[in-house]
Design an enzyme around this catalytic site. Structure first.
Site, PDB file in Angstrom:
ATOM      1  N   CYS A   1       0.888  -1.162   0.067  1.00  0.00           N
ATOM      2  CA  CYS A   1      -0.171   0.036  -0.030  1.00  0.00           C
ATOM      3  C   CYS A   1       0.837   1.237   0.018  1.00  0.00           C
ATOM      4  CB  CYS A   1      -0.707   0.035   1.255  1.00  0.00           C
ATOM      5  SG  CYS A   1      -1.622   1.530   1.635  1.00  0.00           S
TER       6      CYS A   1
ATOM      7  N   ASN B   1      11.621  -0.362  -7.269  1.00  0.00           N
ATOM      8  CA  ASN B   1      11.811  -1.238  -8.337  1.00  0.00           C
ATOM      9  C   ASN B   1      10.479  -1.194  -9.414  1.00  0.00           C
ATOM     10  OD1 ASN B   1      13.505  -3.197 -10.135  1.00  0.00           O
ATOM     11  ND2 ASN B   1      11.663  -4.319  -9.949  1.00  0.00           N
ATOM     12  N   GLU B   2      10.374  -0.725 -10.338  1.00  0.00           N
ATOM     13  CA  GLU B   2       9.306  -0.628 -11.360  1.00  0.00           C
ATOM     14  C   GLU B   2       7.834  -0.553 -10.680  1.00  0.00           C
ATOM     15  OE1 GLU B   2       9.307  -4.380 -13.656  1.00  0.00           O
ATOM     16  OE2 GLU B   2      10.800  -3.538 -15.284  1.00  0.00           O
TER      17      GLU B   2
ATOM     18  N   CYS C   1      -3.831   0.169  -5.105  1.00  0.00           N
ATOM     19  CA  CYS C   1      -4.206  -0.344  -3.684  1.00  0.00           C
ATOM     20  C   CYS C   1      -5.469   0.266  -3.482  1.00  0.00           C
ATOM     21  CB  CYS C   1      -3.283   0.045  -2.779  1.00  0.00           C
ATOM     22  SG  CYS C   1      -4.087  -0.524  -1.133  1.00  0.00           S
TER      23      CYS C   1
ATOM     24  N   CYS D   1      -7.368  -0.122  -0.569  1.00  0.00           N
ATOM     25  CA  CYS D   1      -7.566  -0.300   0.887  1.00  0.00           C
ATOM     26  C   CYS D   1      -8.260   1.069   1.486  1.00  0.00           C
ATOM     27  CB  CYS D   1      -6.255  -0.604   1.688  1.00  0.00           C
ATOM     28  SG  CYS D   1      -5.437   1.084   2.059  1.00  0.00           S
TER      29      CYS D   1
ATOM     30  N   CYS E   1      -5.993   4.131   1.303  1.00  0.00           N
ATOM     31  CA  CYS E   1      -5.881   5.001  -0.004  1.00  0.00           C
ATOM     32  C   CYS E   1      -7.260   5.188  -0.454  1.00  0.00           C
ATOM     33  CB  CYS E   1      -5.466   3.735  -1.141  1.00  0.00           C
ATOM     34  SG  CYS E   1      -3.755   3.129  -0.986  1.00  0.00           S
TER      35      CYS E   1
ATOM     36  N   GLU F   1      17.422  -2.095 -17.267  1.00  0.00           N
ATOM     37  CA  GLU F   1      17.399  -3.458 -17.326  1.00  0.00           C
ATOM     38  C   GLU F   1      17.111  -3.872 -18.801  1.00  0.00           C
ATOM     39  OE1 GLU F   1      14.529  -5.350 -15.219  1.00  0.00           O
ATOM     40  OE2 GLU F   1      14.822  -4.155 -13.236  1.00  0.00           O
TER      41      GLU F   1
ATOM     42  N   GLU G   1      12.626 -16.793 -11.037  1.00  0.00           N
ATOM     43  CA  GLU G   1      13.423 -16.343 -12.213  1.00  0.00           C
ATOM     44  C   GLU G   1      14.595 -17.040 -12.614  1.00  0.00           C
ATOM     45  OE1 GLU G   1      13.439 -11.918 -11.154  1.00  0.00           O
ATOM     46  OE2 GLU G   1      11.845 -11.571 -12.553  1.00  0.00           O
ATOM     47  N   LYS G   2      14.675 -18.328 -11.928  1.00  0.00           N
ATOM     48  CA  LYS G   2      15.924 -19.220 -12.216  1.00  0.00           C
ATOM     49  C   LYS G   2      16.249 -19.414 -13.558  1.00  0.00           C
ATOM     50  CE  LYS G   2      13.709 -23.469 -11.026  1.00  0.00           C
ATOM     51  NZ  LYS G   2      12.113 -22.847 -10.664  1.00  0.00           N
TER      52      LYS G   2
ATOM     53  N   HIS H   1      15.619 -16.972 -16.049  1.00  0.00           N
ATOM     54  CA  HIS H   1      15.545 -15.677 -16.758  1.00  0.00           C
ATOM     55  C   HIS H   1      16.873 -15.608 -17.095  1.00  0.00           C
ATOM     56  CE1 HIS H   1      15.431 -11.320 -17.533  1.00  0.00           C
ATOM     57  NE2 HIS H   1      14.157 -11.659 -17.609  1.00  0.00           N
TER      58      HIS H   1
END
Ligand code: GLA
Ligand code: ZN
Length: 682
Positions: A118, A152-153, A158, A160, A163, A310, A358-359, A361
């Site tokens: 949140c 990150n990104e 949300c 709730c 919010c 990235e 993500e092993k 990726h």
């Protein structure tokens, strides 16, 4: 602000997760060795490291991070230091469930995944503040730390109670009174009039979606909340004493946030690029064009060089079909970003994780842990090429052409019921339409900016405004004055219908612009996907296919350049030109095909003498060129998206920055890309 190396050398590196390998000093040692071997000079550290940094509430463990940053620095590798707010430790979610996100079904998520938080929760905000401030106090002045990677990104919403209450406060601030809100949202429709702000709910799963003003305001609120959260994180970093610039990694055309609103909070823009190469190996152009346009969009957020934060070595694990990049494509894809204004090539991820989702990726280092892979070698090649391009860092892309792409317009188009009832996400095909206009310039090697309605248009020669359905405040005045002062504007069908709250103008379209275009639109026809009309050009008799939406207009002062060939509006204008003030405005009445855009924009480019990256060069099919410049230098970057070699012949010789070759014959390898210093400026 301390910019350190950001303007001096290209960054090369990526997301690095030593926190997954703290019990493996051998691996951490090997990482440094391999980083040096692949010419890595920047590692993004700590992105999802919260539980390693604060294993239990209030107990911080920063020693490992200090060692990592020191070690990287001592080996010539800078740290892009992340705040870990993108994912939470389990203790936090269990002790304080309010940090978890609530969905539009009003159900609170369980612990798990990431971005599952949140933005409003005072406890979460406090914990993020404490963490970020402490990171800043501890590492903000470290000579190895050159940039903050905030969260990150950012994305998602949300619903709730906290919010929702913030949303109501936001609305109160925007509208002042409930009467004004009712008016702007046109709530008398279906009897949805509110009598107080307290009654308002966001567009919940089973709730209100028919009031488009509400839906739009919710999306704006989500952007504002997210920007506010990012600003909060930045403030914590500054409170901790660090003066190092901040960025957050954006996601290109992501529909959920209006990224132009991040302009003031970010010091530098960055984004994550995962093109779908080899969807059609015979013709990579559509993927290349989408990537090119997205780089341009991301650059325009700050109108400064950005960072590719990235990209994938090898292939992702989430494309519907995970095709490996063919030899050479990694180099081209990476350096394409630089061609469009990036000062970095960063990857997700440095080393493949052993477990979890993500092993598989792509990563620079695979589970074999060696340098003996094609992927590793290609990454190392990119690194060695970037090292030769420090002067490119001091340049930027400065186009004379702007295409308006506006998130709020996209959202509004998505809500419209009528015309073509495609999915909301498709927004009446707004993004593909923008890209079709863009493609013509990409093929000519003419740089383009992608800007929104809040940007300044005064420096451009040509502004293109596809489907400007919504006119946000001030845009009419801006476009009028742009044309009046000598600019060339291209407008299209389905423009100027609603104000920024999605209230229809009580006039013919395009509102406030009829004298600029010298026409008005009376009605608009929609065609089924397999139906076509045609445009017949008045001067040449040439014909082009038209589809999707066909505007039926009446001209006052505009010249008719082309007419419809078929249907009840056969003979009516399909393309017009009007002179207004010192400038001119074209109006395109229907969605055309690439053949039309090519011919149309080639003529405009000649008329306006638009600057091309390479003057008088015929670019082979699927070869393009972009241009970065400073007051001293002009660097053309020529890119071959074909799987075979080709040559571009130039009128004036150029110097290859990497090899020093001085030539008029630019040979390009399959998927080749070259950086060429032009010597016509000094
Ligand atoms: C995003 C995220 C990364 C990673 C990649 C995978 O860009 O930021 O953490 O999950 O996707 O492609
Ligand atoms: Zn919330």
């Amino acid at each position: 602000m301390e910019w350190k190396i950001l303007n001096e050398q290209m960054l090369h590196g990526g997301d690095y997760n030593p926190d997954q390998w703290l019990d493996r000093p051998d691996i951490l040692k090997k990482d440094i060795e391999l980083m040096k071997q692949s010419h890595v000079n920047a590692a993004s550290v700590g992105i999802f490291a919260w539980s390693a940094l604060e294993p239990e509430e209030g107990r911080y463990e920063f020693d490992w991070l200090e060692k990592v940053i020191d070690n990287l620095y001592n080996n010539g590798i800078y740290t892009v230091l992340a705040t870990p707010s993108g994912a939470r430790p389990i203790w936090m979610a269990l002790n304080h469930p309010e940090v978890l996100r609530v969905g539009p079904d009003l159900v609170r998520n369980q612990m798990g995944g990431r971005h599952n938080h949140c933005y409003t929760s005072p406890y979460y905000r406090q914990k993020v503040w404490d963490m970020d401030k402490k990171l800043s106090e501890n590492f903000g002045k470290h000579p190895g730390v050159i940039l903050w990677h905030i969260s990150n990104e950012y994305g998602g919403e949300c619903y709730c109670p906290l919010c929702q209450q913030e949303f109501r406060n936001w609305l109160k601030k925007k509208y002042g009174t409930i009467e004004e809100l009712n008016h702007q949202w046109w709530t008398a429709f279906w009897s949805h009039t509110y009598s107080s702000f307290d009654q308002i709910e966001p567009p919940l799963l089973r709730g209100e979606h028919s009031v488009h003003g509400l839906v739009l305001d919710w999306k704006r609120f989500v952007t504002d909340r997210t920007v506010d959260f990012c600003a909060w994180e930045k403030a914590a970093i500054r409170a901790g004493g660090s003066d190092v610039p901040v960025t957050t990694n954006l996601m290109g055309f992501y529909n959920g946030l209006n990224y132009f609103k991040f302009r003031d909070v970010l010091d530098i823009a960055s984004w994550d690029n995962y093109p779908f190469w080899h969807t059609n190996p015979q013709d990579e152009s559509q993927v290349a064009i989408t990537a090119a346009a997205t780089h341009d969009l991301m650059r325009c957020i700050k109108q400064e060089p950005f960072l590719l934060m990235e990209s994938v070595p090898g292939v992702t694990n989430w494309h519907p079909v995970c095709r490996m990049k063919k030899p050479g494509m990694h180099e081209l894809s990476s350096l394409q970003a630089v061609a469009h204004g990036s000062n970095s090539v960063q990857y997700f991820q440095w080393r493949k994780s052993r477990g979890s989702s993500e092993k598989f990726h792509g990563a620079v280092v695979g589970h074999d842990g060696t340098a003996n892979t094609r992927v590793f070698r290609e990454v190392a090649t990119v690194g060695s090429r970037l090292k030769k391009l420090p002067e490119v860092c001091k340049t930027n892309v400065k186009p004379e052409v702007a295409i308006i792409f506006d998130w709020e317009n996209r959202w509004a188009l998505g809500e419209v019921q009528g015309l073509l009832n495609v999915s909301k996400e498709q927004s009446k095909n707004y993004v593909p339409t923008v890209l079709e206009h863009y493609e013509a310039f990409w093929r000519m090697g003419i740089p383009v900016d992608l800007v929104d309605m809040s940007c300044d248009f005064s420096g451009y020669k040509l502004v293109i405004a596809p489907m400007l359905y919504m006119q946000r405040e001030g845009i009419v005045e801006k476009l009028r004055s742009f044309v009046e002062k000598g600019g060339t504007l291209v407008g299209t069908y389905w423009s100027g219908l609603v104000n920024e709250n999605d209230l229809c103008f009580q006039s013919f379209a395009p509102y406030g612009m009829q004298d600029v275009f010298g026409l008005y639109s009376e009605e608009i026809d929609a065609l089924y996907p397999d139906q076509r009309n045609k445009m017949v050009m008045s001067a040449s008799g040439a014909e082009y296919e038209l589809r999707e939406l066909c505007d039926v207009v009446h001209v006052s002062t505009a010249q008719v350049l082309g007419t419809y060939k078929e249907d009840y509006y056969a003979g009516n204008p399909a393309l017009t030109l009007n002179f207004f003030g010192f400038g001119q405005a074209y109006y395109l009445c229907a969605r055309a095909d690439q053949e039309f855009y090519k011919d149309f924009y080639e003529e405009i480019a000649d008329d306006l003498q638009l600057e091309r990256a390479l003057d008088n060069a015929a670019l082979p099919h699927n070869v393009t060129a972009s241009l970065r410049k400073s007051d001293e230098e002009e660097i053309a970057i020529v890119q071959n998206f074909n799987p075979f070699p080709t040559t571009v012949s130039l009128e004036n010789a150029v110097t290859d920055i990497e090899t020093g070759e001085y030539t008029t014959h630019i040979k390009l390898e399959p998927y080749g890309i070259r950086f060429l210093l032009k010597d016509n400026v000094m």
